[in-house]
Design a protein around this motif. Structure first.
Motif, mmCIF file in Angstrom:
data_model
loop_
_atom_site.group_PDB
_atom_site.id
_atom_site.type_symbol
_atom_site.label_atom_id
_atom_site.label_comp_id
_atom_site.label_asym_id
_atom_site.label_seq_id
_atom_site.Cartn_x
_atom_site.Cartn_y
_atom_site.Cartn_z
ATOM 1 N N ASN A 238 -9.014 -0.285 8.721
ATOM 2 C CA ASN A 238 -9.879 0.105 7.871
ATOM 3 C C ASN A 238 -8.912 -0.544 6.024
ATOM 4 O O ASN A 238 -9.406 -1.629 5.668
ATOM 5 N N LEU A 239 -7.716 0.047 6.003
ATOM 6 C CA LEU A 239 -6.555 -0.463 4.954
ATOM 7 C C LEU A 239 -6.131 -1.579 4.981
ATOM 8 O O LEU A 239 -5.571 -1.965 4.294
ATOM 9 N N SER A 240 -6.180 -1.810 6.150
ATOM 10 C CA SER A 240 -5.523 -3.585 6.834
ATOM 11 C C SER A 240 -7.126 -4.431 6.253
ATOM 12 O O SER A 240 -6.415 -5.784 5.479
ATOM 13 N N LYS A 241 -8.132 -4.028 6.275
ATOM 14 C CA LYS A 241 -9.493 -5.107 6.015
ATOM 15 C C LYS A 241 -9.638 -4.910 4.287
ATOM 16 O O LYS A 241 -9.814 -6.425 3.977
ATOM 17 N N LYS A 242 -9.446 -4.091 4.528
ATOM 18 C CA LYS A 242 -9.566 -3.603 2.588
ATOM 19 C C LYS A 242 -8.645 -4.367 1.623
ATOM 20 O O LYS A 242 -8.424 -4.744 0.929
ATOM 21 N N ASN A 243 -7.057 -4.580 2.058
ATOM 22 C CA ASN A 243 -6.059 -4.663 1.964
ATOM 23 C C ASN A 243 -5.330 -6.690 2.187
ATOM 24 O O ASN A 243 -4.313 -7.197 1.682
ATOM 25 N N ASN A 244 -6.739 -7.118 3.231
ATOM 26 C CA ASN A 244 -6.253 -7.911 3.663
ATOM 27 C C ASN A 244 -5.153 -8.538 4.689
ATOM 28 O O ASN A 244 -4.510 -9.571 4.235
#
Length: 356
Positions: A238-244
């Motif tokens: 989720n953090l990876s998706k949120k921060n591209n």
């Protein structure tokens, strides 16, 4: 002698003891926290501290990171840089890392606004049996900045701690110089130059004389930390998706002897849990790479050539001859078929081993 004199003597002796312990800890520097370098060869280093210390000053030189335990540490960042346009990777290998380490450091990198385009994340199968970090483990103690704690108190803890095994190990290594590990802070990688030379000069001799290749292991490691690991992996995704952040996940190709430690159903269950969160490349099992001891320094750590094969498989590099049985892209759609193939692979391996 009155009580006041006894108290003074006791306090003096305590001060001398603390001073002696602190002096030894500082001069020997068993975890390379103080960087005294009086003893050149490092028996162990606290990578969690040293690499954050380095990146605090140098994070703008990098925009991508390799996350993993010590197993990913033999793979040079240039192996990945060649496959990803304009990427500049740093190998953030840290000893005995698990998903708790990865999540905590990813959160810190994002909070500190480190440039972060790509995350190349290796998951060890034995992570299924552990999560978190013991505060008394000084080899793996987090940098205080990551935990928002005092740097001064951190140094004091390393001066006043009692580390006979680590101190003795460092002194003996600098005398015998028989199993040296080299560390490159600029790239993050480590190496075993003496073992590497031995393997290249006479691989059969090295295998016959490395005792860890000849130990019979028992399948005892369970999938006992599933809830914590699933939650952490989900947060990383989720953090990876949120921060591209481009997140690439793969599993560690343990040597066959290391694979013999995992309870089959638990090992397969762990893989299925990973697939429920993200697609990943699975390099585990008994394949042409993991059953060849020349690819390893011992059953737990693979050599640089294996890291290059992993990357070649992930990035579909046809110029490198990657064995067909090494690496499978696992998704929710093919996970059940993949697990059945692995189960048969393990059963066939066990049968062949028992017939010898």
């Amino acid at each position: 002698m009155n009580s006041k004199k006894w108290i003074k003597i006791l306090l003096t002796l305590c001060a001398l003891a603390v001073g002696f312990v602190g002096g030894v800890n500082y001069l020997v520097d068993p975890f390379d926290v103080f960087h005294t370098k009086i003893l050149k060869e490092q028996f162990q280093i606290n990578e969690r501290f040293i690499k954050i210390e380095f990146l605090e000053k140098n994070h703008n030189k990098f925009d991508s990171y390799m996350f993993g335990s010590c197993r990913i540490g033999t793979t040079p960042p240039d192996v990945l840089n060649q496959y990803m346009n304009d990427a500049n990777f740093y190998n953030f290998t840290i000893s005995s890392a698990n998903l708790y380490d990865y999540l905590l450091h990813l959160q810190y990198f994002i909070k500190k606004e480190y440039p972060l385009k790509n995350l190349y994340l290796e998951i060890d199968i034995d992570n299924m049996d552990n999560y978190g970090r013991n505060e008394s483990d000084y080899l793996r103690k987090f940098h205080p900045y990551v935990l928002n704690q005092s740097l001064y108190s951190y140094y004091i803890s390393y001066l006043t701690g009692f580390f006979p095994f680590n101190i003795r190990g460092k002194i003996e290594l600098n005398i015998k110089r028989d199993d040296i590990t080299t560390y490159s802070l600029e790239t993050g990688i480590w190496g075993k130059p003496i073992k590497e030379k031995e393997i290249q000069e006479n691989p059969l001799k090295f295998i016959s004389e490395e005792p860890s290749f000849h130990i019979k292991n028992t399948r005892l490691i369970k999938n006992s930390s599933k809830l914590e690991n699933l939650k952490a992996l989900s947060e990383i995704v989720n953090l990876s998706k949120k921060n591209n952040i481009n997140l690439i996940v793969f599993t560690t190709p343990y040597n066959k002897n290391m694979m013999d430690n995992f309870i089959l159903n638990d090992y397969l269950e762990f893989l299925k849990e990973i697939s429920s969160v993200i697609n990943f490349y699975d390099f585990t099992g008994y394949n042409s790479i993991t059953t060849n001891n020349t690819n390893y320094y011992e059953p737990s750590h693979y050599r640089e050539n294996v890291g290059r094969l992993i990357a070649a498989k992930i990035f579909n590099d046809k110029s490198i001859d990657v064995p067909k049985d090494f690496g499978v892209l696992v998704t929710k759609d093919n996970i059940n078929e993949h697990l059945e193939n692995l189960r048969k692979q393990v059963e066939d391996y066990e049968l062949e081993k028992n017939l010898k």
